[in-house]
Design a protein around this motif. Structure first.
Motif, mmCIF file in Angstrom:
data_model
loop_
_atom_site.group_PDB
_atom_site.id
_atom_site.type_symbol
_atom_site.label_atom_id
_atom_site.label_comp_id
_atom_site.label_asym_id
_atom_site.label_seq_id
_atom_site.Cartn_x
_atom_site.Cartn_y
_atom_site.Cartn_z
ATOM 1 N N GLY A 1 0.843 -1.177 0.009
ATOM 2 C CA GLY A 1 0.092 -0.104 0.030
ATOM 3 C C GLY A 1 1.073 1.226 -0.136
ATOM 4 O O GLY A 1 1.894 1.296 -0.679
ATOM 5 N N ARG A 2 0.542 2.293 0.676
ATOM 6 C CA ARG A 2 0.965 3.644 0.590
ATOM 7 C C ARG A 2 2.358 3.400 1.059
ATOM 8 O O ARG A 2 3.210 4.339 0.357
ATOM 9 C CB ARG A 2 0.235 4.555 1.649
ATOM 10 C CG ARG A 2 -1.069 4.910 1.213
ATOM 11 C CD ARG A 2 -1.811 5.672 1.928
ATOM 12 N NE ARG A 2 -1.227 6.875 2.469
ATOM 13 C CZ ARG A 2 -1.657 8.182 3.032
ATOM 14 N NH1 ARG A 2 -3.029 7.688 3.909
ATOM 15 N NH2 ARG A 2 -1.351 9.193 3.270
ATOM 16 N N TRP A 3 2.728 3.177 2.184
ATOM 17 C CA TRP A 3 4.320 3.085 2.694
ATOM 18 C C TRP A 3 4.862 1.752 2.107
ATOM 19 O O TRP A 3 6.013 1.842 1.906
ATOM 20 C CB TRP A 3 4.270 3.081 4.008
ATOM 21 C CG TRP A 3 5.700 3.348 4.623
ATOM 22 C CD1 TRP A 3 6.428 2.693 5.317
ATOM 23 C CD2 TRP A 3 6.371 4.779 4.312
ATOM 24 N NE1 TRP A 3 7.783 3.404 5.559
ATOM 25 C CE2 TRP A 3 7.804 4.503 4.828
ATOM 26 C CE3 TRP A 3 6.252 5.707 3.520
ATOM 27 C CZ2 TRP A 3 8.578 5.278 4.868
ATOM 28 C CZ3 TRP A 3 7.267 6.735 3.489
ATOM 29 C CH2 TRP A 3 8.579 6.588 4.045
ATOM 30 N N GLY A 4 4.081 0.548 1.975
ATOM 31 C CA GLY A 4 4.543 -0.536 1.255
ATOM 32 C C GLY A 4 5.209 -0.318 0.038
ATOM 33 O O GLY A 4 6.175 -0.941 -0.470
ATOM 34 N N ALA A 5 4.709 0.363 -0.807
ATOM 35 C CA ALA A 5 5.381 0.817 -2.174
ATOM 36 C C ALA A 5 6.429 1.533 -2.073
ATOM 37 O O ALA A 5 7.482 1.249 -2.833
ATOM 38 C CB ALA A 5 4.344 1.656 -2.753
ATOM 39 N N ASN A 6 6.998 2.311 -0.854
ATOM 40 C CA ASN A 6 8.147 2.627 -0.800
ATOM 41 C C ASN A 6 9.016 1.540 -0.295
ATOM 42 O O ASN A 6 10.372 1.528 -0.975
ATOM 43 C CB ASN A 6 8.382 3.787 0.269
ATOM 44 C CG ASN A 6 7.430 5.193 -0.060
ATOM 45 O OD1 ASN A 6 7.498 5.411 -1.206
ATOM 46 N ND2 ASN A 6 6.701 5.663 0.700
ATOM 47 N N PRO B 1 -5.665 -7.970 -5.222
ATOM 48 C CA PRO B 1 -5.115 -8.748 -6.636
ATOM 49 C C PRO B 1 -4.625 -7.591 -7.675
ATOM 50 O O PRO B 1 -3.999 -7.762 -8.242
ATOM 51 C CB PRO B 1 -6.319 -9.300 -7.089
ATOM 52 C CG PRO B 1 -7.193 -9.483 -6.125
ATOM 53 C CD PRO B 1 -6.999 -8.260 -5.051
ATOM 54 N N ALA B 2 -5.395 -6.430 -7.559
ATOM 55 C CA ALA B 2 -4.878 -5.251 -8.337
ATOM 56 C C ALA B 2 -3.249 -4.969 -8.009
ATOM 57 O O ALA B 2 -2.695 -4.694 -9.006
ATOM 58 C CB ALA B 2 -5.768 -4.041 -8.243
ATOM 59 N N LEU C 1 2.261 -5.128 -10.047
ATOM 60 C CA LEU C 1 3.699 -5.624 -9.776
ATOM 61 C C LEU C 1 4.155 -6.562 -10.681
ATOM 62 O O LEU C 1 4.976 -6.557 -11.100
ATOM 63 C CB LEU C 1 3.713 -6.257 -8.192
ATOM 64 C CG LEU C 1 5.097 -6.766 -7.900
ATOM 65 C CD1 LEU C 1 5.934 -5.740 -7.607
ATOM 66 C CD2 LEU C 1 4.891 -7.640 -6.538
ATOM 67 N N VAL C 2 3.275 -7.400 -11.120
ATOM 68 C CA VAL C 2 3.868 -8.448 -12.198
ATOM 69 C C VAL C 2 4.178 -7.632 -13.643
ATOM 70 O O VAL C 2 5.076 -7.962 -14.140
ATOM 71 C CB VAL C 2 2.849 -9.703 -12.381
ATOM 72 C CG1 VAL C 2 3.017 -10.333 -13.602
ATOM 73 C CG2 VAL C 2 2.736 -10.399 -11.147
ATOM 74 N N LYS C 3 3.035 -6.922 -13.702
ATOM 75 C CA LYS C 3 3.134 -5.844 -15.003
ATOM 76 C C LYS C 3 4.599 -5.083 -15.084
ATOM 77 O O LYS C 3 4.954 -4.565 -16.007
ATOM 78 C CB LYS C 3 1.879 -5.188 -15.388
ATOM 79 C CG LYS C 3 0.609 -6.004 -15.752
ATOM 80 C CD LYS C 3 -0.472 -5.148 -15.740
ATOM 81 C CE LYS C 3 -1.721 -5.751 -15.968
ATOM 82 N NZ LYS C 3 -2.885 -4.866 -16.185
ATOM 83 N N SER C 4 5.092 -4.983 -13.898
ATOM 84 C CA SER C 4 6.167 -4.109 -13.983
ATOM 85 C C SER C 4 7.327 -4.919 -13.975
ATOM 86 O O SER C 4 8.544 -4.557 -14.076
ATOM 87 C CB SER C 4 6.477 -3.308 -12.514
ATOM 88 O OG SER C 4 6.677 -4.328 -11.440
ATOM 89 N N GLY C 5 7.224 -6.327 -14.167
ATOM 90 C CA GLY C 5 8.381 -7.149 -14.601
ATOM 91 C C GLY C 5 8.705 -8.105 -13.247
ATOM 92 O O GLY C 5 9.546 -8.565 -13.152
#
Length: 330
Positions: free
Chosen positions: A10-15, A34-35, A40-44
């Motif tokens: 989420g918000r801080w998890g992304a960092n 799931p989104a 994440l998968v689409k980012s490689g």
């Protein structure tokens, strides 16, 4: 190579995700959305190393970084520590002092590393303040003031005291090497959500040299972004702005001297701007955690500091509810 599971994107998890992906580790990720996983998968990111069930990755990882909403910290951290994993859990450690102490005791019993995400402890400016206080450069300490406020989107998993004031509650203990003995909380719920969105917390520390007063202001309403701390002594004072990358601390040789007639003169001496190497505290925090996992050394932001920070905020909330100052005992 160390295998790390990040729980929460989420918000801080992304960092945390960005930081962890830049380190030489094998990274796994778990999130119930799931989104987020699809993105994440689409980012490689390898699909086989991410999923919705964090526990499914237990056999594959050495340690975990937990960046989920605060109410989930206790159960998740307990599960990973009991499974023999070292944990870096975002602050607050938990939402109650009782649960925090239980995790601290569990980590000690199982000899697991339990680090709390009190990120300011890993800023070079904070370490300088701690060391300068310990060396007596400030003289007799009088006051600490912290302002962690500004106009931003409020968190939904707790009030602003648990979200933001807890940062400086831990930092003040770190700088002073002590815990407060008295806490007074003044809180407001301007949004009417049933949780504080503006707070002023007063702390009192009883050090060998005398009483030190401390104040922490937090809130979502004031325009701007404030992340600053002032440390005042009778020989030296320092203003630290954590929003600044390099020149974070300015020191002031200011003091009061006796004058004729029992008056006091305010004497202003030299000022000095201190430069620190550019660093990203989150990266330093994460590297420190991985170093502790490897060396088995105790982290700076250990479970004791995390537990005391929760105790202070919990007591401030109770103080505001009762309308009186409360005493903290070790």
């Amino acid at each position: 190579m160390t295998s790390v599971l990040l729980v929460g994107l989420g918000r801080w998890g992304a960092n945390h995700l960005r930081t962890l992906r830049a380190l030489p580790i094998t990274l796994f990720c778990a999130d119930t959305d799931p989104a987020r996983l699809d993105g994440l998968v689409k980012s490689g990111f390898p699909a086989e190393r991410c999923g919705r069930d964090a526990m499914a990755f237990l056999p594959k990882v050495d340690c975990a970084v937990i960046a989920t909403p605060a109410p989930s910290h206790f159960e998740l951290t307990k599960l990973f520590v009991e499974a023999g994993k070292d944990v870096l859990v975002e602050k607050p450690l938990t939402t109650t002092a009782k649960e925090s102490q239980a995790l601290a005791d569990l980590a000690k019993k199982t000899k697991r590393i339990l680090q709390v995400g009190h990120i300011f402890l890993y800023d070079p400016a904070s370490i300088w303040l701690r060391d300068a206080v310990a060396k007596g450069e400030f003289g007799r300490l009088k006051l600490l003031r912290g302002n962690f406020s500004g106009f931003k989107r409020p968190r939904t998993d707790g009030g602003v005291s648990f979200a933001d004031a807890i940062h400086f509650a831990a930092l003040f203990d770190f700088i002073l090497g002590a815990h407060p003995s008295k806490v007074t909380g003044h809180l407001a719920d301007f949004f009417g959500r049933g949780m504080d969105d503006q707070s002023l917390i007063m702390l009192e520390y009883n050090l060998p040299a005398g009483k030190v007063m401390a104040q922490i202001e937090t809130g979502y309403h004031v325009p701007g972004k404030f992340r600053d701390v002032t440390v005042t002594g009778d020989k030296l004072s320092a203003a630290c702005d954590f929003n600044i990358a390099q020149y974070k601390i300015k020191t002031f040789e200011v003091r009061h001297e006796p004058a004729k007639g029992g008056e006091l003169n305010a004497v202003e001496g030299a000022t000095k701007q201190l430069e620190f190497p550019p660093s990203e505290p989150l990266l330093e925090e994460t590297r420190a955690f991985l170093d502790c996992v490897a060396s088995r050394a105790a982290p700076l932001a250990d479970a004791e500091i995390g537990t005391w920070a929760v105790r202070v905020i919990e007591t401030a909330l109770e103080s505001a509810k009762l309308g009186k100052t409360l005493t903290l005992v070790p």
